[in-house]
Scaffold this motif. Structure first.
Motif: not given
Length: 321
Positions: A8-16, A98-102, A134-137
């Motif tokens: 999921d694109m809102v999961c920080g572990w996905a970016h890592i 900073t956001w909780r998006p769908n 995550f970077v541009q919030t």
């Protein structure tokens, strides 16, 4: 070798995990690989209009959703820990959403990117979406944000892709994907953003024992059956729809659909499908039994008794149910 990343694109572990996979592949000397990103939602209840994360992290429902990618940690502790790890992976010191998006539309964009330009374009779009979040919030549920990414990337941004994403989400569920990210190669899975050496070892093991590729129709049937076993009959029927259109005479497809109709209380459809199956093979005790139970639930006890009795004669165990 195809590497699927369910994330999921809102999961920080996905970016890592993306960075770590890239490092693992930089020193990979095995067969050529194709990396394909697949959708997963850690927070499917997120509203269509994104909400600021500030103040939401103490919400028990949000905390429960975030536990999918940070088991055992509170949201605040997890954010601090993941931000430190992200900085160590070179993702920047100012890292954090900073956001909780769908994320359904973000996944749709990513799926369309693969259709448009293959794995390379899809990877670039995934990177752009993760950076936006995550970077541009930015709010990656905002149509304007996604439209801008699509335009920059050359991905046609229209109404297509929604059904594909829904099917892929169900396929991931059927495969047993339970966390973001999960790397899948053939029938093997590696959960979490593992270190590069662990990923390389996983890929080497998977390459050494390649899974036998099943026909697409057989895989779809197995995935539908898995969803039914997981008590998701409507999901099973979603995956079965193309099979019913193209292989509607196949007994296995028809029986699985009948079971899904019964489990989802679509009793009229279940009865029609089961009566046709009984007419084709009158001595199938399971089909007789299921038809009897369907008729019972429809309030037709006399008709049900005929089928239940015949089923019990053919298979005595059914008489005890």
């Amino acid at each position: 070798m195809r590497i699927e990343i369910w994330a999921d694109m809102v999961c920080g572990w996905a970016h890592i995990g993306k960075r770590r996979l890239e490092k693992a592949l930089a020193s990979w000397e095995g067969e050529p690989v194709e990396v394909v990103w697949r959708p997963f939602q850690i927070d499917p209840s997120a509203p269509a209009k994104a909400e600021p994360l500030a103040g939401l992290l103490s919400d028990p429902m949000v905390e429960e959703a975030l536990q999918v990618c940070s088991p055992g940690l509170s949201p605040s502790d997890n954010r601090a820990r993941v931000a430190g790890i992200a900085a160590g992976e070179g993702l920047g010191a100012q890292w954090g959403a900073t956001w909780r998006p769908n994320t359904l539309d973000a996944h749709r964009l990513i799926a369309l990117a693969y259709e448009t330009g293959g794995a390379a374009l899809q990877s670039a779009v995934v990177e752009r979406v993760l950076t936006a979040h995550f970077v541009q919030t930015l709010d990656i549920g905002d149509p304007g944000v996604l439209s801008a990414i699509a335009a920059e990337s050359g991905v046609p941004w229209d109404g297509r892709g929604a059904d594909l994403v829904r099917e892929l989400l169900l396929t991931g569920k059927a495969k047993g994907v339970r966390t973001s990210p999960t790397i899948v190669v053939g029938g093997r899975a590696l959960a979490g953003a593992q270190p590069p050496d662990v990923i390389r070892d996983f890929l080497a093991d998977a390459a050494g024992q390649p899974a036998r590729r099943l026909p697409a129709e057989v895989e779809r049937l197995r995935h539908a059956e898995s969803l039914l076993d997981q008590r998701d009959p409507l999901g099973a029927l979603t995956l079965l729809r193309p099979l019913l259109d193209e292989h509607g005479t196949d007994r296995g497809v028809r029986l699985l659909a009948a079971r899904a109709y019964f489990a989802s209380a679509q009793l009229g459809r279940a009865r029609t499908a089961l009566e046709e199956l009984v007419a084709d093979v009158p001595d199938d005790s399971y089909v007789r039994h299921l038809l009897g139970r369907t008729l019972q639930r429809q309030g037709r006890p006399e008709e049900a008794a005929t089928h239940l009795t015949l089923a019990a004669v053919m298979t005595p165990d059914y008489g005890d149910l």
